[in-house]
Design a protein around this motif. Sequence first.
Motif, PDB file in Angstrom:
ATOM      1  N   ALA A  20      -3.002  -6.014 -34.893  1.00  0.00           N
ATOM      2  CA  ALA A  20      -1.902  -5.373 -35.608  1.00  0.00           C
ATOM      3  C   ALA A  20      -1.725  -3.965 -35.070  1.00  0.00           C
ATOM      4  N   ALA A  21      -0.517  -3.623 -34.740  1.00  0.00           N
ATOM      5  CA  ALA A  21      -0.213  -2.266 -34.282  1.00  0.00           C
ATOM      6  C   ALA A  21       0.671  -1.605 -35.322  1.00  0.00           C
ATOM      7  N   GLY A  22       0.577  -0.302 -35.399  1.00  0.00           N
ATOM      8  CA  GLY A  22       1.432   0.441 -36.308  1.00  0.00           C
ATOM      9  C   GLY A  22       0.901   0.572 -37.714  1.00  0.00           C
ATOM     10  N   HIS A  23      -0.306   0.106 -37.966  1.00  0.00           N
ATOM     11  CA  HIS A  23      -0.884   0.217 -39.306  1.00  0.00           C
ATOM     12  C   HIS A  23      -1.866   1.377 -39.355  1.00  0.00           C
ATOM     13  N   ARG A  24      -2.074   1.885 -40.546  1.00  0.00           N
ATOM     14  CA  ARG A  24      -3.071   2.922 -40.778  1.00  0.00           C
ATOM     15  C   ARG A  24      -4.110   2.371 -41.738  1.00  0.00           C
ATOM     16  N   THR A  25      -5.266   2.993 -41.777  1.00  0.00           N
ATOM     17  CA  THR A  25      -6.348   2.509 -42.638  1.00  0.00           C
ATOM     18  C   THR A  25      -5.906   2.467 -44.092  1.00  0.00           C
ATOM     19  N   ARG A  26      -5.107   3.420 -44.509  1.00  0.00           N
ATOM     20  CA  ARG A  26      -4.661   3.395 -45.904  1.00  0.00           C
ATOM     21  C   ARG A  26      -3.773   2.183 -46.202  1.00  0.00           C
ATOM     22  N   ASP A  27      -3.141   1.612 -45.172  1.00  0.00           N
ATOM     23  CA  ASP A  27      -2.303   0.423 -45.373  1.00  0.00           C
ATOM     24  C   ASP A  27      -3.131  -0.808 -45.713  1.00  0.00           C
ATOM     25  N   VAL A  28      -4.401  -0.824 -45.312  1.00  0.00           N
ATOM     26  CA  VAL A  28      -5.218  -2.023 -45.478  1.00  0.00           C
ATOM     27  C   VAL A  28      -6.257  -1.878 -46.586  1.00  0.00           C
ATOM     28  N   LYS A  29      -6.197  -0.794 -47.339  1.00  0.00           N
ATOM     29  CA  LYS A  29      -7.087  -0.631 -48.486  1.00  0.00           C
ATOM     30  C   LYS A  29      -6.705  -1.646 -49.552  1.00  0.00           C
ATOM     31  N   GLY A  30      -7.677  -2.104 -50.300  1.00  0.00           N
ATOM     32  CA  GLY A  30      -7.413  -3.052 -51.378  1.00  0.00           C
ATOM     33  C   GLY A  30      -7.311  -4.493 -50.917  1.00  0.00           C
ATOM     34  N   ALA A  31      -7.744  -4.779 -49.700  1.00  0.00           N
ATOM     35  CA  ALA A  31      -7.714  -6.166 -49.213  1.00  0.00           C
ATOM     36  C   ALA A  31      -8.756  -6.984 -49.970  1.00  0.00           C
ATOM     37  N   SER A  32      -8.493  -8.280 -50.086  1.00  0.00           N
ATOM     38  CA  SER A  32      -9.427  -9.150 -50.799  1.00  0.00           C
ATOM     39  C   SER A  32      -9.403 -10.546 -50.191  1.00  0.00           C
ATOM     40  N   ILE A  33     -10.421 -11.319 -50.556  1.00  0.00           N
ATOM     41  CA  ILE A  33     -10.531 -12.695 -50.079  1.00  0.00           C
ATOM     42  C   ILE A  33     -10.780 -13.584 -51.298  1.00  0.00           C
ATOM     43  N   TYR A  34     -10.051 -14.691 -51.353  1.00  0.00           N
ATOM     44  CA  TYR A  34     -10.180 -15.641 -52.458  1.00  0.00           C
ATOM     45  C   TYR A  34     -10.886 -16.890 -51.956  1.00  0.00           C
ATOM     46  N   ASN A  83     -13.773  -8.396 -52.827  1.00  0.00           N
ATOM     47  CA  ASN A  83     -13.217  -7.266 -52.087  1.00  0.00           C
ATOM     48  C   ASN A  83     -13.584  -7.349 -50.619  1.00  0.00           C
ATOM     49  N   LEU A  84     -12.676  -6.894 -49.756  1.00  0.00           N
ATOM     50  CA  LEU A  84     -12.933  -6.750 -48.329  1.00  0.00           C
ATOM     51  C   LEU A  84     -12.880  -5.272 -47.989  1.00  0.00           C
ATOM     52  N   PHE A  85     -13.764  -4.839 -47.111  1.00  0.00           N
ATOM     53  CA  PHE A  85     -13.734  -3.470 -46.603  1.00  0.00           C
ATOM     54  C   PHE A  85     -13.033  -3.530 -45.254  1.00  0.00           C
ATOM     55  N   CYS A  86     -11.829  -2.985 -45.160  1.00  0.00           N
ATOM     56  CA  CYS A  86     -11.024  -3.086 -43.936  1.00  0.00           C
ATOM     57  C   CYS A  86     -10.687  -1.705 -43.395  1.00  0.00           C
ATOM     58  N   TRP A  87     -10.530  -1.630 -42.080  1.00  0.00           N
ATOM     59  CA  TRP A  87     -10.120  -0.399 -41.417  1.00  0.00           C
ATOM     60  C   TRP A  87      -9.387  -0.745 -40.133  1.00  0.00           C
ATOM     61  N   VAL A  88      -8.637   0.217 -39.633  1.00  0.00           N
ATOM     62  CA  VAL A  88      -7.914   0.084 -38.373  1.00  0.00           C
ATOM     63  C   VAL A  88      -8.796   0.701 -37.291  1.00  0.00           C
ATOM     64  N   GLY A 144     -15.342   7.800 -44.677  1.00  0.00           N
ATOM     65  CA  GLY A 144     -14.523   6.627 -44.940  1.00  0.00           C
ATOM     66  C   GLY A 144     -13.890   6.011 -43.717  1.00  0.00           C
ATOM     67  N   PHE A 145     -14.002   6.679 -42.563  1.00  0.00           N
ATOM     68  CA  PHE A 145     -13.331   6.188 -41.372  1.00  0.00           C
ATOM     69  C   PHE A 145     -14.341   6.032 -40.238  1.00  0.00           C
ATOM     70  N   PRO A 146     -14.222   4.966 -39.457  1.00  0.00           N
ATOM     71  CA  PRO A 146     -15.149   4.791 -38.332  1.00  0.00           C
ATOM     72  C   PRO A 146     -14.887   5.803 -37.214  1.00  0.00           C
ATOM     73  N   THR A 147     -15.944   6.111 -36.477  1.00  0.00           N
ATOM     74  CA  THR A 147     -15.890   7.039 -35.355  1.00  0.00           C
ATOM     75  C   THR A 147     -16.243   6.290 -34.080  1.00  0.00           C
ATOM     76  N   PHE A 148     -15.479   6.519 -32.995  1.00  0.00           N
ATOM     77  CA  PHE A 148     -15.775   5.894 -31.717  1.00  0.00           C
ATOM     78  C   PHE A 148     -16.955   6.629 -31.093  1.00  0.00           C
ATOM     79  N   ILE A 149     -18.016   5.858 -30.759  1.00  0.00           N
ATOM     80  CA  ILE A 149     -19.198   6.412 -30.100  1.00  0.00           C
ATOM     81  C   ILE A 149     -19.316   5.722 -28.743  1.00  0.00           C
ATOM     82  N   PRO A 150     -19.340   6.479 -27.631  1.00  0.00           N
ATOM     83  CA  PRO A 150     -19.424   5.861 -26.301  1.00  0.00           C
ATOM     84  C   PRO A 150     -20.801   5.269 -26.027  1.00  0.00           C
TER      85      PRO A 150
END
Length: 184
Positions: free
Chosen positions: A50-64, A71-76, A147-153
């Motif tokens: 998915a392109a064009g999304h931000r982490t706040r757009d995917v908060k509150g995701a869930s799986i049934y 609850n699902l923990f999602c991030w971009v 709350g946000f992941p960091t890129f580590i080389p």
Amino acid sequence: MKKFLLFLMAFVVTASLLGLRVTRAQAADWIAYEESAYVYGKGIVYIFSAAGHRTRDVKGASIYVGSDLYNLFCWVTTDKQHIVCNAQGGLTQFAGQTAIIYLAGQMFYVTIPHKGAPPEAASSQPQPLVCPDGQISGADVLFDGDGFPTFIPGDTLDEVASAAESWEIEFEIVSELYCMMEPT
């Protein structure tokens, strides 16, 4: 009296139209389910392109699944091309069953993956990731309290973990190795 009410109504409509702020519409791309896997020590991971999304757009995701909503923990990801969701808890009891993921206003039918073997039991070493010129390999790391992941080389996940340990904060590697533009 009628003229006054008509004038007042026209004034209110005009004022409300002038008071609106006009902004450029930015539509996020459609989300597409890519794959899922059980990651030893992390739980079940679902990956979406998915392109064009931000982490706040995917908060509150869930799986049934199993007549319950989890609850699902999602991030971009930092490259802003993928959404990663982690289903922690005992969902592996539903391995092989179909579940429904609710993510950013969309629904996805997925299968709960089976538990894999621990990494020590793997028989072959993964091939190193080769990145094009100007890019470096690494992975996303989620530090405790952030709350946000960091890129580590790093060229391997072990190198990423070693670099993250130097920060002296609890962390979790939340992605596989991928290539990213080298910082300037």
